[in-house]
Write an enzyme that holds these catalytic residues in place. Structure first.
Site, PDB file in Angstrom:
ATOM      1  N   ASN A 143      -2.538  -4.025   1.749  1.00 50.99           N
ATOM      2  CA  ASN A 143      -2.632  -5.257   2.538  1.00 50.99           C
ATOM      3  C   ASN A 143      -3.366  -6.348   1.742  1.00 50.99           C
ATOM      4  OD1 ASN A 143      -2.613  -7.095   4.837  1.00 50.99           O
ATOM      5  ND2 ASN A 143      -2.084  -5.260   6.009  1.00 50.99           N
ATOM      6  N   HIS A 169      -1.449  -5.709  -1.661  1.00 55.29           N
ATOM      7  CA  HIS A 169      -1.174  -4.336  -2.105  1.00 55.29           C
ATOM      8  C   HIS A 169      -1.661  -4.050  -3.532  1.00 55.29           C
ATOM      9  CE1 HIS A 169       0.810  -3.846   1.624  1.00 55.29           C
ATOM     10  NE2 HIS A 169       1.991  -4.316   1.296  1.00 55.29           N
ATOM     11  N   HIS A 242       3.845   3.131   2.121  1.00 54.94           N
ATOM     12  CA  HIS A 242       4.652   1.990   2.532  1.00 54.94           C
ATOM     13  C   HIS A 242       6.115   2.345   2.777  1.00 54.94           C
ATOM     14  CE1 HIS A 242       5.610  -2.261   2.908  1.00 54.94           C
ATOM     15  NE2 HIS A 242       4.337  -2.555   2.740  1.00 54.94           N
ATOM     16  N   SER A 243       6.375   3.499   3.396  1.00 52.25           N
ATOM     17  CA  SER A 243       7.767   3.849   3.710  1.00 52.25           C
ATOM     18  C   SER A 243       8.308   2.942   4.804  1.00 52.25           C
ATOM     19  CB  SER A 243       7.857   5.310   4.172  1.00 52.25           C
ATOM     20  OG  SER A 243       7.720   6.167   3.070  1.00 52.25           O
ATOM     21  N   GLN A 351      -0.973  -0.842  10.332  1.00 49.39           N
ATOM     22  CA  GLN A 351      -0.189  -2.073  10.222  1.00 49.39           C
ATOM     23  C   GLN A 351       1.212  -1.768  10.718  1.00 49.39           C
ATOM     24  OE1 GLN A 351      -1.543  -4.931   8.899  1.00 49.39           O
ATOM     25  NE2 GLN A 351       0.237  -6.266   8.641  1.00 49.39           N
ATOM     26  N   GLU A 379       1.772   1.534   8.504  1.00 49.96           N
ATOM     27  CA  GLU A 379       0.856   1.779   7.388  1.00 49.96           C
ATOM     28  C   GLU A 379      -0.543   2.023   7.927  1.00 49.96           C
ATOM     29  OE1 GLU A 379       1.600  -1.728   4.632  1.00 49.96           O
ATOM     30  OE2 GLU A 379       2.996  -2.053   6.280  1.00 49.96           O
TER      31      GLU A 379
END
Ligand code: BGC
Length: 414
Positions: A143, A169, A242-243, A351, A379
């Site tokens: 983030n 990120h 982060h899928s 997130q 996330e």
């Protein structure tokens, strides 16, 4: 190099071969005497072959339960390996040591039909570059960090800015999604461990940070992710996965029909740069209230300021928790397939991002074009920009301490 076909594809290939062989046999016997008798025998032989292939195909899925490895290329002179984790139900998680990227997640729908529900590519090269961070481990700081700056113990650190003036990120060149990790299959369980040493000063962050992320696939169709890190200088850390999911199957339209529940009474509203304002706002009475299951599309285009600023959902929800153990964070249900994803975590927040910035510029598996809102991310994380918010739970890891967190993605169908 293409990733090897998955178990289901191997099975379909075997069936196709058996059918073709059957047709060839039938053509060959067409003109001979005793035709009908022979072809009846042949037909029963074909049926036997097909049944055998199906059983063998099924057995393949069983016998390959465990971890398989495939070399899929190299980065910076280091080999990249694809690790395929398979359980006895045929569920498959595939990840590679480049960026720790999860390249595929194959799980059953309510009829037992397996499909890949993770957006991604069919080759390692497909991920270079990977602007949406498809499937990647994100860090050192998942983030945003406002203006790419933070002050720690009286010293100001400057980070590369890659999202307007923010650092998103973890930076630009050697953020966790873009580096080659050491990969090693876990012993005695279906899993893989990825380790990485992020050197002092890398992407502007202080301290030699040793990070280990493990992916374990259980017999209850859970993907368990364990994170661990140590440092030799105080440094912020916020590491996540982060899928992008589409529970109907990747590339299969947008996710607006998915129903979402989030265990959060509050979220951290953002400004126009998507940086938390510092307020912890109740979700009650807002379109961010997911305390009961609600369709993603039901309110996503409301004129509520937070939705307009983020172009949809892209918000940090504060998980309701008692203590710091593994706590239910979110559940997503996709009505056509019946697939359910449930997320639990030890992290304080999550997130929820609805792929608002996917714009059709990335073509993924099987030529699928990933358009706006074709996937969602959940996330698990600390609050964004925590190093600049002393009142947020701290993200500072000190020498002698070990950072640990756990997130479980559980897949089922109903
Ligand atoms: C962020 C989004 C961002 C996306 C891809 C998400 O974690 O919240 O704002 O666009 O990652 O970078």
């Amino acid at each position: 190099m293409r990733f090897m076909p998955v178990a289901g594809e191997r099975q379909r290939y075997a069936e196709r071969k058996a059918l073709l062989r059957g047709r060839a046999v039938e053509q060959h016997t067409h003109k001979s005497g005793l035709r009908s008798k022979l072809s009846a025998m042949r037909r029963s032989l074909i049926v036997t072959i097909i049944v055998f292939m199906l059983v063998a195909g099924g057995a393949t899925a069983q016998s390959t339960a465990g971890v398989q490895q495939q070399p899929v290329g190299s980065r910076d002179g280091r080999p990249i390996t694809l690790y395929t984790l398979t359980n006895s139900h045929g569920v498959e998680i595939r990840a590679m040591n480049y960026g720790g990227i999860i390249v595929a997640i194959r799980v059953p729908d309510r009829k037992g039909q397996l499909a890949d529900i993770a957006l991604g590519h069919e080759t390692m090269e497909g991920y270079i570059p990977n602007p949406p961070y498809l499937g990647a481990i994100v860090g050192r700081y998942a983030n945003r960090i406002a203006n790419g700056k933070f002050t720690l113990d009286g010293k100001t650190y400057s980070l590369p800015q890659n999202d307007g003036t923010n650092t998103l990120h973890g930076g630009v060149k050697r953020s966790f999604d873009k580096v080659t990790w050491d990969g090693e299959p876990l012993k005695g369980t279906t899993g893989v461990a990825f380790s990485y040493l992020s050197k002092d000063g890398e992407e502007g962050f202080p301290g030699n940070l040793t990070v280990k992320v493990t992916y374990t696939l259980t017999e209850s169709n859970e993907l368990v992710i364990d994170y661990e890190a140590t440092t030799d200088k105080a440094t912020p850390i916020n590491v996540s996965q982060h899928s992008y999911f589409n529970l109907a199957s990747e590339g299969n339209g947008d996710v607006l029909n998915h129903e979402v529940e989030i265990n959060a009474d509050r979220f951290t509203p953002v400004d126009k740069n998507l940086i938390p304002t510092g307020e912890l706002r109740p979700v009650k009475g807002t379109p961010l209230d997911f305390s009961t299951p609600t369709r993603v599309g039901a309110r996503i285009d409301d004129t509520y300021d937070q939705l307009t600023l983020a172009h949809g959902y892209d918000h940090n929800f504060i998980i309701n928790r008692k203590g710091d153990g593994l706590t239910f964070a979110a559940r997503v249900y996709e009505p056509t397939s019946g697939r359910v994803l449930e997320v639990s975590t030890t992290q304080p927040a999550i997130q929820f991002y609805t792929g608002n910035f996917l714009d059709g510029s990335v073509t993924g598996k099987q030529g699928h074009v990933y358009k706006r809102r074709y996937g969602f991310c959940l996330e698990t994380q600390h609050y964004p920009d925590s190093p600049n918010h002393p009142d947020f739970p701290t993200t500072i890891l000190k020498p002698g301490e070990t950072f640990r967190s756990k997130t479980v993605f559980k897949f089922s169908a109903k």
